[in-house]
Design an enzyme around this catalytic site. Structure first.
Site, mmCIF file in Angstrom:
data_model
loop_
_atom_site.group_PDB
_atom_site.id
_atom_site.type_symbol
_atom_site.label_atom_id
_atom_site.label_comp_id
_atom_site.label_asym_id
_atom_site.label_seq_id
_atom_site.Cartn_x
_atom_site.Cartn_y
_atom_site.Cartn_z
ATOM 1 N N GLU A 118 -5.046 -8.695 0.653
ATOM 2 C CA GLU A 118 -5.716 -8.345 1.910
ATOM 3 C C GLU A 118 -7.186 -8.119 1.626
ATOM 4 O O GLU A 118 -7.545 -7.515 0.608
ATOM 5 C CB GLU A 118 -5.185 -7.046 2.530
ATOM 6 C CG GLU A 118 -3.942 -7.170 3.329
ATOM 7 C CD GLU A 118 -3.535 -5.843 3.985
ATOM 8 O OE1 GLU A 118 -4.412 -5.096 4.466
ATOM 9 O OE2 GLU A 118 -2.327 -5.583 3.998
ATOM 10 N N GLU A 177 0.800 -1.224 0.000
ATOM 11 C CA GLU A 177 0.000 0.000 0.000
ATOM 12 C C GLU A 177 0.838 1.282 0.000
ATOM 13 O O GLU A 177 0.728 2.117 0.915
ATOM 14 C CB GLU A 177 -0.946 0.023 1.204
ATOM 15 C CG GLU A 177 -1.927 -1.125 1.251
ATOM 16 C CD GLU A 177 -3.074 -0.908 2.237
ATOM 17 O OE1 GLU A 177 -3.011 0.038 3.042
ATOM 18 O OE2 GLU A 177 -4.043 -1.690 2.194
HETATM 19 C C1 NOJ Z 1 -3.927 -2.270 5.332
HETATM 20 C C2 NOJ Z 1 -2.530 -2.396 5.805
HETATM 21 O O1 NOJ Z 1 -1.712 -3.091 4.924
HETATM 22 C C3 NOJ Z 1 -2.381 -2.893 7.211
HETATM 23 O O2 NOJ Z 1 -1.174 -2.414 7.704
HETATM 24 C C4 NOJ Z 1 -3.577 -2.495 8.039
HETATM 25 O O3 NOJ Z 1 -3.398 -2.772 9.398
HETATM 26 C C5 NOJ Z 1 -4.784 -3.169 7.482
HETATM 27 N N1 NOJ Z 1 -4.972 -2.740 6.108
HETATM 28 C C6 NOJ Z 1 -6.081 -2.963 8.222
HETATM 29 O O4 NOJ Z 1 -6.489 -1.642 8.186
#
Ligand code: NOJ
Length: 459
Positions: A360, A165
């Site tokens: 994710e 991200e």
């Molecule tokens: C995106 C991120 O990669 C991660 O670090 C974060 O904790 C999760 N989503 C949940 O928000």
């Protein structure tokens, strides 16, 4: 339409070094921005819990990997901590090498494919003091770190990601205050984004030069952008939101070119970044796969008035609150399962159907102890429903030719979430902060175990 997932489909979970390892000041690791920030302002973090605690995976990875096996997982993504591997950016930390080698080898020996990411929001403090992502030198530093990681672990790890991200450290650090250094400046954010992209390409080049056999990609958070209506002004707003939030990173990474509309609008507003000397050469580096983090869509409408100065992407569009939206009321995010299908079709149609996986997806829920039953198990039926409905749309896209090869949930054991610390829980396993970080399976872990066994969804 088949309910079967492709053979060798990756069933797994995702996490990161800074959110799980703990041991932030142990065995030679140097501080990151998160460590320093927490030391300076503990009250900025939920319940003042900082990265020194997390889930203590540094010491418990062997037990956790066994739990992954119990659940039938066949792959797991986490990251290496740059500040642990190279505490000053140059000197190799042998203790970190021993830890990561054993961690990754244990996964492999247990039948779990390690998918290893290099940067997950965790800027080493020494680099931050040099200007962090604003300093073009970071491209060389990052490429060196990547080279060392490939040399040290390339015999074990066959699947690599450069970033997780990247849009988040750009936006939250340089157009907001959820990440250090909490700057609010569009021009600086654009330079940071540009250096991040060049660092990605430099790391991919370093991977190709290393001779390591395997694949490399990157992980982006993608939100399909939906317009309020088919009116021209709303569609224009959608175009701008998509250009800045999706295409600005995805086009250079997956197509090796910057969108002309982006170059034009930045030029018009005197926001073009200073180009790096090796720009043209680096831009040719291609990825093998893409990871997609999908949580929620972005809904937009036309702004009443477009300001003359471009201060951030949303100077060109306004957020739209869709009255029919379904909410994760525990976290305040919209749930829109179909978004996963729309992303899949976009990748298929506009990005050459590059192999990709859901790196994710997941559901954060606060106060999950409310749902613990007499046997001590969190009855997370809401998470089962969430996963099942997303998988249904994912299957549809695979049936229609999408090249998706896996699904990773965020996350395996509840983890530390930056400023929110342990407020929202995402795991297949609960971590009990009051009881020596004990892990207990949630209902969803049993449910997924069956799905994985059959490699099929009962719909
Ligand atoms: C995106 C991120 O990669 C991660 O670090 C974060 O904790 C999760 N989503 C949940 O928000």
């Amino acid at each position: 339409m088949t309910n079967k997932f492709p053979d060798n489909f990756w069933w797994g979970a995702a996490a990161s070094a800074p959110q799980t390892e703990g041991a932030s000041n142990v065995d030679g690791k140097s501080p990151t921005t998160w460590d320093v920030w927490h030391e300076r302002e503990p009250e900025a973090f939920f319940n003042q819990v900082g990265p020194d605690l997390t889930s203590d995976v540094y010491h418990r990875y062997r037990d956790d990997i066994q739990l992954m096996k119990d659940m039938n997982l066949n792959s797991y993504r986490t990251s290496i901590s740059w500040a642990r591997l190279l505490p000053d950016g140059k000197t190799l930390n042998e203790k970190a090498v021993a830890y990561y080698r054993d961690y990754f080898q244990t996964m492999l020996d247990t039948g779990i494919e390690p998918v290893i990411n290099l940067f997950h929001f965790d800027m080493p403090w020494w680099m931050m003091e040099l200007g962090g992502w604003e300093n073009a030198d970071i491209i060389e530093h990052f490429a060196y770190y990547a080279k060392v990681a490939f040399e040290q672990f390339g015999d074990i790890v066959k699947n690599w990601a450069t970033f997780n991200e990247p849009m988040v450290h750009i936006e939250c650090g340089y157009l907001g205050d959820a990440h250090w250094p909490r700057v609010n400046d569009f021009k600086r954010a654009i330079q940071v984004g540009y250096h991040t992209l060049m660092a990605h390409f430099a790391a991919v080049r370093s991977f190709r030069q290393s001779g390591v056999e395997g694949k490399i990609g990157t992980i982006l958070n993608l939100s399909p952008v939906y317009a309020r209506s088919e009116e021209a002004a709303d569609l224009e707003a959608q175009k701008w939101a998509d250009l800045f939030h999706t295409r600005s990173l995805l086009d250079p990474i997956a197509l090796n070119q910057f969108p002309q509309e982006l170059v034009d609008i930045l030029k018009e507003h005197d926001l073009l970044p200073t180009l790096y000397a090796e720009h043209d050469e680096l831009l040719t580096q291609a990825i093998d796969f893409l990871g997609v983090n999908y949580y929620q869509p972005l809904r937009v409408k036309a702004r009443e008035e477009i300001p003359s100065t471009l201060e951030r992407p949303s100077s060109l569009y306004a957020g739209y609150d869709w009255p029919e939206k379904k909410m994760n009321k525990y976290r305040g995010w919209e749930i829109y399962e179909r978004g996963i299908y729309d992303i899949a079709m976009r990748i298929k149609n506009d990005y050459g159907n590059v192999p990709w996986f859901i790196s994710e997806n997941g559901m954060g829920v606060a106060d999950e102890e409310r749902f613990i039953d007499e046997s001590g198990i969190v009855q997370d039926t809401y998470r089962i429903e969430f996963i099942r409905d997303h998988l249904t749309w994912l299957l549809k896209s695979i049936n229609e030719g999408s090249n998706c090869f896996g699904y990773h949930l965020w996350t395996f054991v509840d983890c530390w979430s930056w400023l929110n610390a342990y407020r929202n829980r995402y795991g297949y396993y609960r971590v009990d902060l009051e009881n020596n970080l004990e892990r207990t399976p949630k209902l969803s872990s049993f449910w997924l175990r069956e799905i994985i066994e059959k490699n099929e969804l009962d719909i």
